[in-house]
Enzyme design. Sequence first.
Site, PDB file in Angstrom:
ATOM      1  N   GLU A  77       0.993  -1.181  -0.318  1.00  0.00           N
ATOM      2  CA  GLU A  77      -0.151   0.133   0.491  1.00  0.00           C
ATOM      3  C   GLU A  77       1.219   1.277  -0.002  1.00  0.00           C
ATOM      4  OE1 GLU A  77      -0.673   0.517   4.472  1.00  0.00           O
ATOM      5  OE2 GLU A  77      -2.292   0.725   3.001  1.00  0.00           O
ATOM      6  N   CYS A  78       0.556   2.178  -0.334  1.00  0.00           N
ATOM      7  CA  CYS A  78       0.615   3.733  -1.273  1.00  0.00           C
ATOM      8  C   CYS A  78       0.067   4.586  -0.904  1.00  0.00           C
ATOM      9  CB  CYS A  78       1.875   3.405  -1.743  1.00  0.00           C
ATOM     10  SG  CYS A  78       2.764   5.472  -2.070  1.00  0.00           S
TER      11      CYS A  78
ATOM     12  N   THR B 182       6.351  -6.808 -12.006  1.00  0.00           N
ATOM     13  CA  THR B 182       7.271  -6.812 -11.423  1.00  0.00           C
ATOM     14  C   THR B 182       8.721  -5.983 -12.050  1.00  0.00           C
ATOM     15  OG1 THR B 182       8.770  -6.414  -8.771  1.00  0.00           O
ATOM     16  CG2 THR B 182       8.489  -8.484 -10.325  1.00  0.00           C
TER      17      THR B 182
ATOM     18  N   GLY C 142       5.393   2.288   2.826  1.00  0.00           N
ATOM     19  CA  GLY C 142       6.396   2.800   3.008  1.00  0.00           C
ATOM     20  C   GLY C 142       7.526   1.792   3.168  1.00  0.00           C
TER      21      GLY C 142
ATOM     22  N   ASP D 151      14.409  -2.332   3.572  1.00  0.00           N
ATOM     23  CA  ASP D 151      13.843  -3.108   3.031  1.00  0.00           C
ATOM     24  C   ASP D 151      12.821  -3.322   4.216  1.00  0.00           C
ATOM     25  OD1 ASP D 151      11.281  -3.324   1.601  1.00  0.00           O
ATOM     26  OD2 ASP D 151      11.759  -3.273  -0.715  1.00  0.00           O
TER      27      ASP D 151
ATOM     28  N   ARG E 118       9.844  -4.764   3.596  1.00  0.00           N
ATOM     29  CA  ARG E 118       8.264  -5.623   3.044  1.00  0.00           C
ATOM     30  C   ARG E 118       8.996  -7.013   3.523  1.00  0.00           C
ATOM     31  NH1 ARG E 118       7.891  -2.177  -2.126  1.00  0.00           N
ATOM     32  NH2 ARG E 118      10.049  -2.791  -2.453  1.00  0.00           N
TER      33      ARG E 118
HETATM   34 ZN    ZN Z   1       4.416   5.081  -3.036  1.00  0.00          ZN
END
Ligand code: ZN
Length: 220
Positions: A70-71, A166, A110, A143, A145
Amino acid sequence: MRNDQTRVLLHPVGGSDARVRVYSEATLPTRHGAFRVVVFRERDTDKEHVAAVKGDVRGREGVPVRVHSECLTSEILGSLKCDCRDQLEHALAHIGSARCGVVVYLRQEGRGIGLGNKIRAYALQARGADTYEANRALGFADDLRRYDVAAEILKQLGVASIDLITNNPLKIAGLEREGVRVRSRIPSVAPLNPHNADYLRTKRDRTGHLIELFADEDSA
Ligand SMILES: [Zn+2]
């Protein structure tokens, strides 16, 4: 009235130790056609993630898949500092015109540091740090994530192998480490604007993103 015909997850495979469980699902009409929206909840945190599923993916090879974090800044506010919104739209359009596919939408803003810290990082970037330097200055790794949740969601959807949308080799490696079979890569888009040019170049140069910058200074 029972209507199991419309359920994606006729036979959920998540055991009692699964990190996420299906919480709800329904069909959603979108500008890219109808998607089955399946909400997964993390067992320990109640955090919710979403799979937008087009068509029948169970047991299928080479399912087009976007694993998307999500962003809020770009997807809701229209920020031009990153390319997340464009990549999400591109993936939804691609899958919407394909026979089947999945967008796994992960709630990890983020690169996993959260919205508040992302905005702190933006403040540092306004003073000259790049996206990775800013995260490190706040004490975070490049990162954070995680792909275990995405892998679990794809497993529960019954996808046999994926064609991942991607530009990020680390995402392919991360998913494969979690047991996802990535058959091939579908390039994502990276349209350039004056605000995201440095960000995209940094991603390409620092972490090997396979980005062809449309308006790169080398070719423009
Ligand atoms: Zn973004």
